[in-house]
Design a protein around this motif. Sequence first.
Motif, mmCIF file in Angstrom:
data_model
loop_
_atom_site.group_PDB
_atom_site.id
_atom_site.type_symbol
_atom_site.label_atom_id
_atom_site.label_comp_id
_atom_site.label_asym_id
_atom_site.label_seq_id
_atom_site.Cartn_x
_atom_site.Cartn_y
_atom_site.Cartn_z
ATOM 1 N N LYS A 96 -5.483 13.595 -1.755
ATOM 2 C CA LYS A 96 -6.503 13.545 -2.799
ATOM 3 C C LYS A 96 -6.595 12.115 -3.345
ATOM 4 C CE LYS A 96 -6.418 18.346 -4.372
ATOM 5 N NZ LYS A 96 -5.984 18.835 -3.059
ATOM 6 N N PRO A 97 -7.795 11.693 -3.758
ATOM 7 C CA PRO A 97 -7.962 10.309 -4.227
ATOM 8 C C PRO A 97 -6.992 9.911 -5.334
ATOM 9 C CG PRO A 97 -10.093 11.367 -3.949
ATOM 10 C CD PRO A 97 -9.065 12.437 -3.739
ATOM 11 N N GLN A 98 -6.654 10.854 -6.226
ATOM 12 C CA GLN A 98 -5.764 10.511 -7.329
ATOM 13 C C GLN A 98 -4.331 10.249 -6.877
ATOM 14 O OE1 GLN A 98 -7.620 13.236 -7.037
ATOM 15 N NE2 GLN A 98 -6.604 15.096 -7.765
ATOM 16 N N MET A 99 -3.999 10.648 -5.661
ATOM 17 C CA MET A 99 -2.660 10.404 -5.114
ATOM 18 C C MET A 99 -2.594 9.113 -4.307
ATOM 19 S SD MET A 99 -1.891 14.293 -3.792
ATOM 20 C CE MET A 99 -0.324 13.818 -3.055
ATOM 21 N N MET A 100 -3.756 8.469 -4.123
ATOM 22 C CA MET A 100 -3.829 7.324 -3.227
ATOM 23 C C MET A 100 -2.975 6.151 -3.702
ATOM 24 S SD MET A 100 -5.319 6.779 -0.358
ATOM 25 C CE MET A 100 -6.679 7.928 -0.415
ATOM 26 N N GLY A 101 -2.964 5.917 -5.013
ATOM 27 C CA GLY A 101 -2.229 4.773 -5.536
ATOM 28 C C GLY A 101 -0.758 4.814 -5.216
ATOM 29 N N ALA A 102 -0.178 5.994 -5.223
ATOM 30 C CA ALA A 102 1.237 6.131 -4.909
ATOM 31 C C ALA A 102 1.493 6.216 -3.415
ATOM 32 C CB ALA A 102 1.808 7.373 -5.596
ATOM 33 N N ALA A 103 0.537 6.756 -2.669
ATOM 34 C CA ALA A 103 0.759 7.029 -1.245
ATOM 35 C C ALA A 103 0.579 5.791 -0.367
ATOM 36 C CB ALA A 103 -0.167 8.144 -0.788
ATOM 37 N N LEU A 104 -0.471 5.010 -0.621
ATOM 38 C CA LEU A 104 -0.792 3.913 0.282
ATOM 39 C C LEU A 104 0.295 2.843 0.397
ATOM 40 C CD1 LEU A 104 -4.549 2.819 0.203
ATOM 41 C CD2 LEU A 104 -3.188 3.666 2.103
ATOM 42 N N PRO A 105 0.897 2.399 -0.716
ATOM 43 C CA PRO A 105 1.918 1.349 -0.579
ATOM 44 C C PRO A 105 3.068 1.719 0.346
ATOM 45 C CG PRO A 105 1.236 1.556 -2.865
ATOM 46 C CD PRO A 105 0.615 2.698 -2.129
ATOM 47 N N THR A 106 3.342 3.011 0.521
ATOM 48 C CA THR A 106 4.430 3.426 1.416
ATOM 49 C C THR A 106 4.099 3.135 2.875
ATOM 50 O OG1 THR A 106 3.592 5.681 1.702
ATOM 51 C CG2 THR A 106 5.027 5.274 -0.193
ATOM 52 N N LEU A 107 2.808 2.901 3.163
ATOM 53 C CA LEU A 107 2.380 2.645 4.534
ATOM 54 C C LEU A 107 2.021 1.178 4.768
ATOM 55 C CD1 LEU A 107 -0.001 5.729 4.875
ATOM 56 C CD2 LEU A 107 2.380 5.582 5.608
ATOM 57 N N ALA A 108 2.193 0.343 3.756
ATOM 58 C CA ALA A 108 1.734 -1.046 3.838
ATOM 59 C C ALA A 108 2.358 -1.797 5.007
ATOM 60 C CB ALA A 108 2.037 -1.770 2.525
ATOM 61 N N ALA A 109 3.594 -1.481 5.348
ATOM 62 C CA ALA A 109 4.270 -2.192 6.437
ATOM 63 C C ALA A 109 3.607 -1.959 7.785
ATOM 64 C CB ALA A 109 5.738 -1.762 6.502
ATOM 65 N N MET A 110 2.816 -0.893 7.902
ATOM 66 C CA MET A 110 2.138 -0.596 9.170
ATOM 67 C C MET A 110 0.809 -1.325 9.288
ATOM 68 S SD MET A 110 2.762 3.504 9.337
ATOM 69 C CE MET A 110 4.416 4.205 9.173
ATOM 70 N N GLY A 111 0.374 -1.995 8.229
ATOM 71 C CA GLY A 111 -0.899 -2.698 8.243
ATOM 72 C C GLY A 111 -0.826 -4.020 8.968
ATOM 73 N N GLY A 112 -1.996 -4.584 9.242
ATOM 74 C CA GLY A 112 -2.077 -5.904 9.838
ATOM 75 C C GLY A 112 -1.825 -5.949 11.321
ATOM 76 N N GLY A 113 -1.630 -4.809 11.946
ATOM 77 C CA GLY A 113 -1.347 -4.789 13.373
ATOM 78 C C GLY A 113 -2.326 -3.941 14.132
ATOM 79 N N ASP A 114 -1.810 -3.184 15.103
ATOM 80 C CA ASP A 114 -2.699 -2.389 15.950
ATOM 81 C C ASP A 114 -2.637 -0.906 15.623
ATOM 82 O OD1 ASP A 114 -0.139 -1.995 16.840
ATOM 83 O OD2 ASP A 114 -0.555 -2.441 18.944
ATOM 84 N N THR A 115 -2.130 -0.566 14.438
ATOM 85 C CA THR A 115 -2.196 0.832 13.984
ATOM 86 C C THR A 115 -3.558 1.077 13.347
ATOM 87 O OG1 THR A 115 0.192 1.045 13.610
ATOM 88 C CG2 THR A 115 -1.250 2.526 12.375
ATOM 89 N N LEU A 116 -4.248 2.119 13.822
ATOM 90 C CA LEU A 116 -5.553 2.484 13.282
ATOM 91 C C LEU A 116 -5.361 3.411 12.095
ATOM 92 C CD1 LEU A 116 -8.664 2.884 13.319
ATOM 93 C CD2 LEU A 116 -8.296 4.674 15.054
ATOM 94 N N PHE A 117 -5.968 3.043 10.977
ATOM 95 C CA PHE A 117 -5.964 3.895 9.784
ATOM 96 C C PHE A 117 -7.307 4.611 9.681
ATOM 97 C CE2 PHE A 117 -2.374 1.309 8.919
ATOM 98 C CZ PHE A 117 -1.596 1.965 7.984
ATOM 99 N N ILE A 118 -7.246 5.935 9.593
ATOM 100 C CA ILE A 118 -8.437 6.762 9.394
ATOM 101 C C ILE A 118 -8.252 7.488 8.073
ATOM 102 C CG2 ILE A 118 -9.878 8.619 10.313
ATOM 103 C CD1 ILE A 118 -8.592 8.057 13.067
#
Length: 270
Positions: A71-93
């Motif tokens: 849910k959008p209200q959970m996004m602030g807490a959830a996204l930073p846990t995945l930050a290490a996977m960014g910037g590469g070849d992992t596709l975020f949908i």
Amino acid sequence: MDFNMIAARGLVLLGCGKMGSAMLGGWLRQGLAPGAVWVLDPHPSDWLVAQGVHLNADLPARPAVVLIAVKPQMMGAALPTLAAMGGGDTLFITVAAGTTIATYERILGAATPVVRAMPNTPAAIGKGITAICGNAAAGAGDLDTAEGLLAVLGQVVRLEGEHQMDAVTALSGSGPGYVFHLIEALAAAGQAEGLPADMAMTLAKATVAGAGALAEVADEPPAKLRENVTSPGGTTQAGLKVLMDPDTGFAPLLRRAVKAAADRGRELGQ
């Protein structure tokens, strides 16, 4: 869909409520191995526990896909846990409503391929329609992957860009709510003409569902289908004269409703 690439590196599903469960169930039925899926969900259902996926376990470092269904209200807490996977070849949908691509890029990096998707609630039974768009880092292959994964929810259309997403949200995203209200109103009108409430509701549900199914499969456009059922001087024509009034009819009413929803979407996205 060919799941080989995903199976080799893994798929992370963040959030497994109704929409996440509908997607996961579809992928597993199509042959994605449970061992290739990692699910993060604070309140897993009994169904999810029984699927044999990696549940709330350590994640792979470079999964092929991360699909965000919280849910959008959970996004602030959830996204930073995945930050290490960014910037590469992992596709975020993402199927999270209201969160812009820029929000993901701020946390994950602009080089991260991101595809934003807007499904609607009939997706829960495989009868939805989902609109997708990608950021500059998302190539044709990324959009193909996103479309393949989201096709388990129903039809998928590609937008020119994110600027069209508020209109999609107002039309197909919010549209089921309009149709449900149409069923309510149609049943109430039938009851006002003397039908028992339960019979009026049964007739209204079946009429809307049947007409929608016919419109989807017919070769003729809806305007032609309307003409086919309208006899000159008959009952349908009498009703349509009210509904097609240029000032007070259905078309101007829906234009106002869709505009109000789109305007609200733009406000929430600021």
